[in-house]
Design a protein around this motif. Structure first.
Motif, PDB file in Angstrom:
ATOM      1  N   ILE A   1      -2.852  21.913   3.467  1.00 20.01           N
ATOM      2  CA  ILE A   1      -2.210  20.640   3.790  1.00 20.01           C
ATOM      3  C   ILE A   1      -3.222  19.529   3.563  1.00 20.01           C
ATOM      4  O   ILE A   1      -4.372  19.617   3.997  1.00 20.01           O
ATOM      5  N   HIS A   2      -2.778  18.484   2.868  1.00 15.87           N
ATOM      6  CA  HIS A   2      -3.598  17.307   2.648  1.00 15.87           C
ATOM      7  C   HIS A   2      -3.175  16.219   3.636  1.00 15.87           C
ATOM      8  O   HIS A   2      -2.017  15.805   3.656  1.00 15.87           O
ATOM      9  N   PHE A   3      -4.108  15.776   4.474  1.00 11.81           N
ATOM     10  CA  PHE A   3      -3.858  14.691   5.418  1.00 11.81           C
ATOM     11  C   PHE A   3      -4.514  13.430   4.845  1.00 11.81           C
ATOM     12  O   PHE A   3      -5.742  13.351   4.745  1.00 11.81           O
ATOM     13  N   LEU A   4      -3.701  12.465   4.452  1.00  7.51           N
ATOM     14  CA  LEU A   4      -4.215  11.295   3.750  1.00  7.51           C
ATOM     15  C   LEU A   4      -3.863  10.007   4.489  1.00  7.51           C
ATOM     16  O   LEU A   4      -2.692   9.705   4.697  1.00  7.51           O
ATOM     17  N   GLY A   5      -4.894   9.265   4.884  1.00 10.56           N
ATOM     18  CA  GLY A   5      -4.680   7.949   5.455  1.00 10.56           C
ATOM     19  C   GLY A   5      -4.446   6.934   4.355  1.00 10.56           C
ATOM     20  O   GLY A   5      -4.883   7.117   3.216  1.00 10.56           O
ATOM     21  N   LEU A   6      -3.792   5.823   4.693  1.00 11.30           N
ATOM     22  CA  LEU A   6      -3.466   4.808   3.691  1.00 11.30           C
ATOM     23  C   LEU A   6      -4.421   3.619   3.752  1.00 11.30           C
ATOM     24  O   LEU A   6      -4.149   2.569   3.180  1.00 11.30           O
ATOM     25  N   ASP A   7      -5.551   3.789   4.453  1.00 13.94           N
ATOM     26  CA  ASP A   7      -6.491   2.681   4.562  1.00 13.94           C
ATOM     27  C   ASP A   7      -7.480   2.633   3.410  1.00 13.94           C
ATOM     28  O   ASP A   7      -8.280   1.703   3.313  1.00 13.94           O
ATOM     29  N   ASN A   8      -7.449   3.615   2.513  1.00 16.84           N
ATOM     30  CA  ASN A   8      -8.290   3.607   1.325  1.00 16.84           C
ATOM     31  C   ASN A   8      -7.398   3.390   0.102  1.00 16.84           C
ATOM     32  O   ASN A   8      -6.609   4.261  -0.258  1.00 16.84           O
ATOM     33  N   LEU A   9      -7.529   2.230  -0.550  1.00 18.51           N
ATOM     34  CA  LEU A   9      -6.652   1.895  -1.673  1.00 18.51           C
ATOM     35  C   LEU A   9      -6.874   2.810  -2.873  1.00 18.51           C
ATOM     36  O   LEU A   9      -6.052   2.842  -3.784  1.00 18.51           O
ATOM     37  N   VAL A  10      -7.982   3.549  -2.887  1.00 17.86           N
ATOM     38  CA  VAL A  10      -8.261   4.458  -3.997  1.00 17.86           C
ATOM     39  C   VAL A  10      -7.869   5.896  -3.631  1.00 17.86           C
ATOM     40  O   VAL A  10      -8.160   6.840  -4.359  1.00 17.86           O
ATOM     41  N   GLY A  11      -7.204   6.080  -2.516  1.00 20.39           N
ATOM     42  CA  GLY A  11      -6.820   7.418  -2.081  1.00 20.39           C
ATOM     43  C   GLY A  11      -5.933   8.127  -3.088  1.00 20.39           C
ATOM     44  O   GLY A  11      -4.989   7.542  -3.620  1.00 20.39           O
ATOM     45  N   LEU A  12      -6.249   9.403  -3.358  1.00 25.97           N
ATOM     46  CA  LEU A  12      -5.481  10.188  -4.326  1.00 25.97           C
ATOM     47  C   LEU A  12      -4.726  11.303  -3.607  1.00 25.97           C
ATOM     48  O   LEU A  12      -5.336  12.258  -3.126  1.00 25.97           O
ATOM     49  N   PRO A  13      -3.412  11.215  -3.518  1.00 29.21           N
ATOM     50  CA  PRO A  13      -2.650  12.307  -2.908  1.00 29.21           C
ATOM     51  C   PRO A  13      -2.790  13.594  -3.731  1.00 29.21           C
ATOM     52  O   PRO A  13      -2.747  13.566  -4.965  1.00 29.21           O
ATOM     53  N   LEU A  14      -2.991  14.712  -3.042  1.00 26.92           N
ATOM     54  CA  LEU A  14      -3.054  16.033  -3.688  1.00 26.92           C
ATOM     55  C   LEU A  14      -4.065  16.044  -4.842  1.00 26.92           C
ATOM     56  O   LEU A  14      -3.762  16.510  -5.944  1.00 26.92           O
TER      57      LEU A  14
ATOM     58  N   VAL B   1       0.829  -1.213   0.000  1.00 30.33           N
ATOM     59  CA  VAL B   1       0.000   0.000   0.000  1.00 30.33           C
ATOM     60  C   VAL B   1       0.860   1.258   0.000  1.00 30.33           C
ATOM     61  O   VAL B   1       0.586   2.221  -0.722  1.00 30.33           O
ATOM     62  N   PHE B   2       1.924   1.257   0.791  1.00 33.69           N
ATOM     63  CA  PHE B   2       2.768   2.439   0.890  1.00 33.69           C
ATOM     64  C   PHE B   2       3.399   2.777  -0.461  1.00 33.69           C
ATOM     65  O   PHE B   2       3.467   3.942  -0.857  1.00 33.69           O
ATOM     66  N   GLN B   3       3.852   1.769  -1.183  1.00 36.18           N
ATOM     67  CA  GLN B   3       4.460   1.992  -2.493  1.00 36.18           C
ATOM     68  C   GLN B   3       3.447   2.592  -3.470  1.00 36.18           C
ATOM     69  O   GLN B   3       3.771   3.519  -4.228  1.00 36.18           O
ATOM     70  N   ILE B   4       2.221   2.098  -3.454  1.00 32.91           N
ATOM     71  CA  ILE B   4       1.188   2.607  -4.361  1.00 32.91           C
ATOM     72  C   ILE B   4       0.928   4.089  -4.117  1.00 32.91           C
ATOM     73  O   ILE B   4       0.877   4.892  -5.056  1.00 32.91           O
ATOM     74  N   ILE B   5       0.782   4.460  -2.854  1.00 30.66           N
ATOM     75  CA  ILE B   5       0.489   5.863  -2.526  1.00 30.66           C
ATOM     76  C   ILE B   5       1.651   6.764  -2.923  1.00 30.66           C
ATOM     77  O   ILE B   5       1.464   7.856  -3.471  1.00 30.66           O
ATOM     78  N   MET B   6       2.888   6.319  -2.666  1.00 33.93           N
ATOM     79  CA  MET B   6       4.046   7.133  -3.016  1.00 33.93           C
ATOM     80  C   MET B   6       4.168   7.279  -4.534  1.00 33.93           C
ATOM     81  O   MET B   6       4.543   8.349  -5.042  1.00 33.93           O
ATOM     82  N   GLU B   7       3.832   6.230  -5.281  1.00 32.70           N
ATOM     83  CA  GLU B   7       3.889   6.323  -6.742  1.00 32.70           C
ATOM     84  C   GLU B   7       2.804   7.256  -7.269  1.00 32.70           C
ATOM     85  O   GLU B   7       3.021   7.994  -8.238  1.00 32.70           O
ATOM     86  N   ARG B   8       1.632   7.241  -6.642  1.00 33.24           N
ATOM     87  CA  ARG B   8       0.583   8.183  -7.049  1.00 33.24           C
ATOM     88  C   ARG B   8       1.003   9.616  -6.755  1.00 33.24           C
ATOM     89  O   ARG B   8       0.710  10.531  -7.526  1.00 33.24           O
ATOM     90  N   LEU B   9       1.675   9.823  -5.632  1.00 35.51           N
ATOM     91  CA  LEU B   9       2.148  11.159  -5.279  1.00 35.51           C
ATOM     92  C   LEU B   9       3.152  11.656  -6.324  1.00 35.51           C
ATOM     93  O   LEU B   9       3.066  12.804  -6.788  1.00 35.51           O
ATOM     94  N   LYS B  10       4.099  10.812  -6.691  1.00 35.26           N
ATOM     95  CA  LYS B  10       5.077  11.212  -7.700  1.00 35.26           C
ATOM     96  C   LYS B  10       4.395  11.498  -9.042  1.00 35.26           C
ATOM     97  O   LYS B  10       4.782  12.424  -9.760  1.00 35.26           O
TER      98      LYS B  10
END
Length: 455
Positions: A265-278, A160-169
Motif C-alpha cells: 500500500i502506498h500512503f501519499l500525502g498531497l503536501d508535496n507537489l512533486v509526489g508520484l503516486p505508485l 493539487v488534488f486534480q494533479i495527483i489524480m491525473e498522475r495516478l491515472k
C-alpha cells in the motif's frame, strides 16, 4: 496514559472552593462531584442529563467551559453541551500532562537502509493490482486555507488534488499499456473538516473515471492552550483538529480485505507537489529488498515544517546500500516526506504483535503553533516497529506547507531539470502536465522557451 496530575483551577463563580476541596482518591468525592454537577445544571437551567458531562469537565480541569455557559442563551445551551459530549476530555488531559507538559524529546528509532539513485522499475505490481494507494487528504488547512482544492498559482490553475489524480491515472495507463483502468484499489483519508467538500468535488469530477473509491475518516481532537484548556472560537465553538494520519492504521483492515490480491500500500500525502503516486522505482526497491516499509526523505539544513520528528540521530542502524552515500551526506537533517510504502504482510503480522501494536497506538506528537497546542498521530511512526525500512533520498520536492508561491517555483525548477533548462527565476514558470509525462523521462530539451509554459 496514566494518572493525570493536577493544575491550577480557573475561577468559576460560586463553585471554586468546592472544586479545590475535591480529593479524587476518596470514594466520597464522586458523590460530591455529582452534587456539584447537579447544582450547576439547575443554576444554568439545563437538563440534568448533562450532569455526567459536567462532572467530566470538572475532573479534567476544563472548568473555564462552565464560565462560557453564563454567556450562552438558554435555548442554545443544550446544543452547545451536546457538541461537547463528543470531546474526549480525559484523553486531552492525559496528553497535556504526559505528552506536552513533560516536554520529552521523541525517542524514535528504527533500523534502516539508506538508498538513492534507483533506476529499475516494477510495473507488474501495478498492472496486477497488487499495490493499492491511499491519499492522505485529511487535515484542517490551518496554515494555508483550501490547500487541496484551491488555486495555488500554477500556470494551469489546476488544484493539487486534480494533479495527483491525473498522475495516478497516468501511471495506471503506463503500466497497462495505455489501457484506461477504472477499477483499482484507491482509498482517500478525509477529516471532519474537509470530508463533505472533497467528496462533493469528486462527484463533480465524476470520481476521475474510477469505478470505486474507498473513504477513510480521521477523528478530531480539540486544540488546547499552554494551560491544557480547550480553546474556543466565537466563544461557544471548540476548535477541533484532525487526530493525524496515524489513526488510519486502525481502519486498514476493511480496505485490505476488499483487495485480497494486494501486497503493498502506498500512503501519499498531497503536501508535496512533486509526489508520484505508485512510483514504480520505489515499488521495485521495496519488493527487491523484501522490506517492511519504504519512505522518501529529503535532506535540508532548515526546518521546513514544525513537525520535524524524524532525523538522522533517530535511525540507530544505517547500512550504506549505495557507494555514493558518504558520511558527509548525513550532515544535513533528514526529513521524512508523507510518502510511505508498506508491505501488507507486515501490516497483517503487526496485528498479531500486541507489544508493537500497543506502542504504536499510544504514540502522540504534541505540536505547538503560536499560543495553541494540538496532538497528532503520524503514520511514519510505524517505521519504529518495522524490522527493516528503506529510506530513499530524493531531491525532487516542492512542499506546500504555508507558502504556495515557493512550492510552485520549486515544482517549476524540478520540471526545468526534466527539460534540461537552466534558471530558477520566479517568473519563469514551467508546468508539465501528468498526461504528457509521469516523471519527465519522455521529454526532450526545449530551445528558446517562453514563460509561463505548460507542456
Amino acid at each position: 496514559m496514566g494518572v493525570c496530575t493536577s493544575q491550577d483551577v480557573p475561577k468559576n463563580q460560586n463553585t471554586e472552593d468546592d472544586y479545590l476541596k475535591l480529593d479524587f482518591n476518596r470514594i466520597s468525592t464522586y458523590q460530591k462531584l455529582e452534587d456539584i454537577a447537579n447544582k450547576i445544571a439547575a443554576q444554568q437551567k439545563i437538563d440534568a442529563i448533562f450532569s455526567s458531562l459536567i462532572q467530566r469537565i470538572i475532573a479534567s480541569r476544563q472548568t473555564h467551559i462552565l464560565n462560557l455557559l453564563e454567556n450562552i442563551d438558554v435555548k442554545k445551551k443544550q446544543k452547545f453541551l451536546t457538541r461537547l459530549e463528543r470531546i474526549d476530555f480525559e484523553l486531552i488531559d492525559s496528553l497535556f500532562h504526559h505528552c506536552y507538559k513533560q516536554n520529552k524529546v521523541d525517542a524514535f528509532q528504527c533500523n534502516v537502509i539508506q538508498s538513492i539513485n534507483c533506476q529499475e522499475q516494477n510495473l507488474d505490481l501495478i498492472k496486477e493490482n497488487k499495490v493499492g494507494i491511499i491519499l492522505l487528504c485529511g487535515g484542517r488547512s490551518s496554515r494555508f486555507y483550501d490547500k487541496l482544492l484551491g488555486d495555488i498559482g500554477l500556470p494551469s490553475q489546476k488544484c493539487v488534488f486534480q494533479i495527483i489524480m491525473e498522475r495516478l491515472k497516468k501511471i495506471l495507463m503506463i503500466a497497462n499499456e495505455n489501457r484506461e483502468i477504472i477499477d483499482y484499489p484507491i482509498g482517500i483519508l478525509l477529516s471532519d473538516q474537509n470530508s463533505e467538500r472533497l467528496q462533493t468535488y469528486l462527484k463533480s469530477q465524476k470520481d476521475f473515471g474510477f469505478k470505486q473509491i474507498s473513504f477513510l475518516q480521521q477523528k478530531s481532537l480539540p486544540v488546547i492552550d499552554d494551560k491544557g484548556q480547550v480553546v474556543f472560537e466565537q466563544e461557544s465553538e471548540a476548535i477541533m483538529t484532525p487526530e493525524g494520519t496515524g489513526t488510519i492504521l486502525l481502519q486498514l483492515n476493511s480496505f485490505i480485505n476488499k483487495f485480497p490480491n494486494m501486497e503493498y500500500i502506498h500512503f501519499l500525502g498531497l503536501d508535496n507537489l512533486v509526489g508520484l503516486p505508485l512510483d514504480p522505482k520505489m515499488l521495485n526497491l521495496i519488493c527487491k529488498q523484501k522490506a517492511d516499509a519504504l519512505c522518501k526523505v529529503i535532506e535540508t539544513n532548515s526546518i521546513l515544517d514544525d513537525r520535524l520528528f524524524y532525523q538522522n540521530s533517530q535511525f540507530k542502524t544505517i547500512e550504506e546500500q549505495d557507494s555514493s552515500i558518504t558520511e558527509n551526506s548525513y550532515n544535513q537533517t533528514q526529513m521524512c516526506l508523507n510518502d510511505l510504502y508498506l508491505s501488507v504482510s507486515f501490516l497483517n503480522s503487526l496485528k498479531q504483535n500486541h507489544d508493537k501494536a500497543l506502542r504504536l497506538n499510544q504514540r502522540f506528537h504534541s505540536i505547538k503553533r503560536g499560543t495553541v497546542i494540538q496532538f497528532e498521530k503520524h503514520i511514519q511512526d510505524i517505521l519504529e516497529v518495522t524490522d527493516l525500512t528503506i529510506l530513499y533520498s530524493t531531491d525532487d520536492y516542492a512542499l506546500l506547507i504555508d507558502d504556495p508561491k515557493k512550492a510552485v517555483i520549486q515544482l517549476s525548477n524540478v520540471h526545468k531539470r526534466y527539460l534540461k533548462l537552466e534558471g530558477t527565476l520566479e517568473d519563469d514558470l514551467i508546468e508539465i502536465s501528468p498526461q504528457m509525462s509521469y516523471c519527465g523521462e519522455d521529454l526532450q530539451k526545449i530551445t528558446n522557451p517562453t514563460y509561463p509554459m505548460i507542456i
